[in-house]
Scaffold this active site. Sequence first.
Site, short mmCIF file in Angstrom:
data_model
loop_
_atom_site.label_atom_id
_atom_site.label_comp_id
_atom_site.label_asym_id
_atom_site.label_seq_id
_atom_site.Cartn_x
_atom_site.Cartn_y
_atom_site.Cartn_z
N LYS A 52 0.96 -1.28 -0.03
CA LYS A 52 -0.05 0.14 -0.02
C LYS A 52 0.92 1.27 0.08
CE LYS A 52 -3.72 -2.43 2.18
NZ LYS A 52 -4.56 -3.03 3.36
N GLN A 96 -4.56 -2.05 9.74
CA GLN A 96 -4.55 -3.25 8.86
C GLN A 96 -5.18 -4.31 10.04
OE1 GLN A 96 -3.22 -3.91 5.69
NE2 GLN A 96 -3.95 -5.88 6.04
N ASP A 119 -11.15 2.79 4.21
CA ASP A 119 -11.47 1.05 4.11
C ASP A 119 -13.03 0.82 4.04
OD1 ASP A 119 -9.46 -0.74 3.82
OD2 ASP A 119 -8.89 -0.79 5.87
#
Length: 290
Positions: A52, A96, A119
């Site tokens: 990412k 994460q 997200d």
Amino acid sequence: MQLLDGTACSQQIRQEIALEVEAIVAAGKRPPHLAAVLVGDDGASQNYVGMKVRDCEEVGFGSTTVRMKASTTEAELLAKIDELNSNDAIDGFIVQLPLPSQINENNVILAIDPKKDVDGFCPENVGNLSLGLPTFVSATPNGIMELLRRYEIETEGKHCVVLGRSNIVGTPIAVLMSRNTNPGNATVTLAHSRTKNLKALCASADILIVAIGRTEFVTADMVKDGAVVIDVGQTRVPDNTRKSGFRNVGDVDFEQVKDKCSYITFVTGGVGPMTRASLLQNTLKAYQRR
Ligand code: NAP
């Protein structure tokens, strides 16, 4: 059979984003900035966050990786989230997953400012998705929709079976495919581990989207001739012939199934790169909204 090439599609998206960033910077403004919080030292998570960050560099975004030790308490992580929520230099951030067992993932998701939740996991963003309001669609379902859109795959009136009902893939993609949009307007069946007659149900699908995490679960007898098959599954299995020591295996038995399909994704270069590109799209959107 045509392969749905997520790598090529995602490169196109990155180029489009990079051009937008160039224009932003040329206008004298700062580029978008994504932060990623990594708790502990899980190899796969480190890998994902590393990718990412590289993606951000490639399109000209700023990025910050916040590394926290595996013994981090929930209170420490929530304090870090507070900091990121109020940091004006950061447009969006992700935490994460999975997190170490001492931390409740729901409490973490609830603490993220929905405006920075790139997200798309927060209740406000999930609710907006269900209502068809502007939102951050979580990266994997967004990537699948983008793949269908860019390949101009007809979805209206089709029977779409979604296998797997997770909050991050199965449930949101089922909602998106059923909405009055293009792609969308499909008649959707959301199947899971308690579904009866799964083989026959899958074999009735014009579009089959599989996200269960069971290697090569979908076999040829579960696929209708001419179906579109999207394999989200990605399970690491040991493989000594690879430098990494593992390979990713999908939920669909690609070799068995591919010749029955009109379109299909492969585990490598399919949904994965589209998911990464979607996170960049969401970060740009977060920047533009501010
Ligand atoms: P998950 O949270 O692991 O949940 C699995 C879902 O599959 C559950 O709804 C479960 O049903 C269902 N399921 C499991 N075994 C089944 C069976 N034998 N028959 C029917 N349904 C079954 O799901 P996830 O997080 O969405 O992950 C699924 C897979 O996608 C994993 O391999 C993951 O690594 C991969 N993934 C890939 C990407 C990408 O970017 N490529 C992104 C996200 C996830 P119940 O609810 O009844 O238990």
